[in-house]
Design a protein around this motif. Structure first.
Motif, PDB file in Angstrom:
ATOM      1  N   ASP A  14     -10.138  15.609  36.834  1.00  0.00           N
ATOM      2  CA  ASP A  14      -9.830  16.968  36.380  1.00  0.00           C
ATOM      3  C   ASP A  14      -8.863  17.598  37.372  1.00  0.00           C
ATOM      4  O   ASP A  14      -9.214  17.787  38.542  1.00  0.00           O
TER       5      ASP A  14
ATOM      6  N   HIS B 141     -17.921  25.035  38.689  1.00  0.00           N
ATOM      7  CA  HIS B 141     -17.322  24.121  37.721  1.00  0.00           C
ATOM      8  C   HIS B 141     -18.335  23.682  36.663  1.00  0.00           C
ATOM      9  O   HIS B 141     -18.056  23.698  35.475  1.00  0.00           O
TER      10      HIS B 141
ATOM     11  N   HIS C 139      -9.482  24.985  38.756  1.00  0.00           N
ATOM     12  CA  HIS C 139     -10.906  25.287  38.999  1.00  0.00           C
ATOM     13  C   HIS C 139     -11.638  24.103  39.631  1.00  0.00           C
ATOM     14  O   HIS C 139     -12.723  24.250  40.164  1.00  0.00           O
TER      15      HIS C 139
ATOM     16  N   HIS D   7     -15.798  16.574  30.630  1.00  0.00           N
ATOM     17  CA  HIS D   7     -16.683  16.926  31.752  1.00  0.00           C
ATOM     18  C   HIS D   7     -17.981  16.135  31.752  1.00  0.00           C
ATOM     19  O   HIS D   7     -18.511  15.823  32.829  1.00  0.00           O
TER      20      HIS D   7
HETATM   21 MN   MN3 Z   1     -12.940  21.284  34.655  1.00  0.00          MN
END
Ligand code: MN3
Length: 199
Positions: free
Chosen positions: A159, A27, A163, A77
């Motif tokens: 998130d 990630h 993924h 992120h």
């Molecule tokens: Mn992500």
């Protein structure tokens, strides 16, 4: 200013058993790195080159989809890594706790609504605690969008792209979001963002 990938604020295995070393390696090192690399390529020569990240995100929304997707995900992120910590999910700093109680009635209700937000985001995206009109509300967004482009200020985001959880939880997104809110959240960082959001 170009985008760059910061190191994780903890070791790759520090969030186990709730998020594995393998998930964080992919990630952070692959997915986040790709947003940085692609974002920098698209930023070059654009009208947003040299602008602050939040200005790139807000300015490119609806105008330059490629740049927006990568800049938006870079912003999301950068905070996501800091929204988690080892032994997270503990007590919530006083000012933030009071605001959450005012907005949701109880911390259990806040957590329940947050999990529901994450579970009902159809496809890739994020669920959020968002400061909007003086209240803290749960919102959800698709792909790389965030409350920043919908009139709010994000103070916590999870998130829910596959993924982020498929290695550890397979298709069990509800279990992942529950583990995130109960065992991973760095409430001190959320409190810092809350203080900045209400200034
Ligand atoms: Mn992500």
């Amino acid at each position: 200013m170009s985008f760059s990938l910061p190191d994780l604020p903890y070791a790759y295995d520090a969030l186990q058993p709730y998020m594995s070393k393998e998930t964080l390696e992919y990630h952070h090192d692959k997915h986040h790195q790709a947003y940085v690399t692609n974002g920098n390529n698209l930023l070059k020569g654009s009208e947003w080159e040299g602008k602050a990240l939040e200005d790139v995100v807000q300015g490119s929304f609806g105008k330059n989809a490629g740049l927006f997707n990568n800049a938006g995900q870079h912003f999301n992120h950068l905070h996501f890594w800091n929204w988690m910590k080892p032994n997270g999910g503990g007590s919530i700093p006083g000012e933030l706790e009071k605001a959450l109680l005012d907005s949701f009635g109880s911390l259990d209700k806040m957590k329940e609504d947050f999990i529901q937000g994450g579970v009902t985001q159809f496809g890739s995206g994020w669920c959020w605690l968002t400061v909007q009109n003086g209240k803290i509300v749960v919102t959800k967004t698709a792909n790389g969008e965030s409350p920043l482009v919908h009139g709010g200020k994000p103070i916590l985001g999870c998130d829910v792209w596959e993924h982020s959880y498929y290695i550890d939880y397979r298709n069990r997104r509800p279990d992942y979001v529950k583990a995130f809110i109960e065992n991973l959240v760095n409430w001190e960082y959320v409190a810092q963002m809350y203080s900045a959001a209400i200034k």
